[in-house]
Design a protein around this motif. Structure first.
Motif, short mmCIF file in Angstrom:
data_model
loop_
_atom_site.label_atom_id
_atom_site.label_comp_id
_atom_site.label_asym_id
_atom_site.label_seq_id
_atom_site.Cartn_x
_atom_site.Cartn_y
_atom_site.Cartn_z
N ASP A 3 0.84 -1.20 0.00
CA ASP A 3 0.00 0.00 0.00
C ASP A 3 0.87 1.25 0.00
O ASP A 3 0.50 2.26 -0.59
N VAL A 4 2.06 1.18 0.64
CA VAL A 4 2.97 2.33 0.63
C VAL A 4 3.42 2.61 -0.80
O VAL A 4 3.37 3.75 -1.28
N TYR A 8 2.47 6.02 -3.02
CA TYR A 8 3.42 6.97 -3.59
C TYR A 8 3.37 6.96 -5.11
O TYR A 8 3.56 7.99 -5.75
N ALA A 119 -3.53 -2.43 6.03
CA ALA A 119 -3.67 -1.13 6.68
C ALA A 119 -5.12 -0.84 7.05
O ALA A 119 -5.38 0.05 7.85
N MET B 1 6.11 4.02 8.82
CA MET B 1 6.15 3.80 7.37
C MET B 1 4.75 3.60 6.82
O MET B 1 4.48 3.88 5.67
N ALA B 2 3.84 3.12 7.68
CA ALA B 2 2.48 2.88 7.18
C ALA B 2 1.84 4.17 6.72
O ALA B 2 2.14 5.25 7.23
N ILE B 3 0.97 4.04 5.72
CA ILE B 3 0.30 5.22 5.18
C ILE B 3 -0.89 5.55 6.06
O ILE B 3 -1.83 4.76 6.17
N HIS B 7 -0.81 11.34 5.40
CA HIS B 7 -0.32 11.24 4.04
C HIS B 7 -1.39 11.69 3.04
O HIS B 7 -1.13 12.47 2.12
#
Lengths: 172, 101
Positions: A3-4, A8, A119, B1-3, B7
């Motif tokens: 997911d990161v 991005y 997440a 680091m997790a969104i 963000h």
């Protein structure tokens, strides 16, 4: 982890699309960059556990609204457009591969960030599905739903009135 | 680091600012309308981000409301634009200052 990467990827491409839209000299190029940006926004929505909104983003925004924009550009700036140069040869492959990559990223985001996994572990399964959003829309937010339909009705009538030839309007 | 929420909010803010710069800087009315669409899209991302953060799908309902508002805005704005072009033969807002003078 994924997911990161997807955030991005879609986020940076969407910012690029916005900047290129504002900076481009040709209105058609601006519209195409904006469509590209809206595809990225669909990926962002998929990451946010909103698959129904992601689909509607592509259908309504990148589809209907931007087609309206392109129609108007063709109507108003047709003579200017025909004078434009042919597309730059070096841009053909990026123009094909970038949207395909972004759609792939949006589909991947759909699987990576399904509610209840990764997440989005704190969300119940079925969060953001068409069923849940539709139930909310027609129960808790029924009044707002009806009011927004009046907004759309007024917009239709206004656009029709603007498009009519002057002397055929009843009040003139 | 997790969104996280931040963000997405930073992304939405940046998109809104890009759209605002577009409205302020560009003089082509079509591109100004497209910049407004970008700003509306930025608010949509903020809505969806808060919706995920609080685990409440109400934010996504309001994204749908925003879609309708954006469609109405595009229809009316472009209708006005076509009418202006029919009378004045321009979509450059610098040349449309009859009310200002």
């Amino acid at each position: 982890m994924w997911d990161v990467i997807l955030f991005y990827f879609c986020g940076s491409l969407m910012l690029l699309a916005g900047i290129m839209m504002v900076a481009s000299r040709s209105a058609v190029a601006a519209a195409c960059w904006l469509i590209f940006g809206f595809l990225n926004a669909a990926g962002i929505f998929a990451l946010l556990a909103a698959p129904f909104v992601a689909i509607l983003q592509v259908l309504v925004y990148a589809g209907a609204i931007m087609v309206l924009f392109l129609f108007v550009i063709m109507m108003l700036q047709g003579p200017i457009l025909s004078a434009e140069r042919r597309p730059v040869p070096g841009w053909t492959w990026p123009a094909v591969l970038l949207p395909v990559g972004v759609v792939g990223a949006a589909v991947a985001a759909w699987f990576v960030s399904a509610p209840g996994t990764g997440a989005n572990a704190h969300l119940p399964p079925g969060f953001g599905s068409a069923q849940q959003v539709g139930l909310l829309l027609l129960n808790r937010y029924l009044l707002a739903f009806e009011l927004i339909s009046i907004v759309l009705l007024v917009a239709i009538i206004g656009a029709l009135a603007l498009g009519l030839v002057e002397r055929r309007l009843p009040w003139r | 680091m997790a969104i996280g929420l931040t963000h997405f909010l930073v992304l939405a803010t940046a998109l809104f600012l890009i759209g605002m710069v577009g409205v302020l800087v560009r003089r082509n009315a079509i591109i100004m309308l497209m910049s407004i669409e970008l700003m509306l899209s930025a608010t949509n991302i903020a809505f969806a981000a808060f919706s995920r953060h609080w685990g409440d799908a109400s934010g996504q309902v309001f994204v749908l409301m925003n879609f309708a508002v954006a469609a109405a805005e595009a229809a009316i704005g472009l209708g006005i634009l076509v009418e202006i072009y029919r009378r004045r033969r321009t979509v450059n807002v610098d040349e449309l200052k009859t009310l200002m003078e």
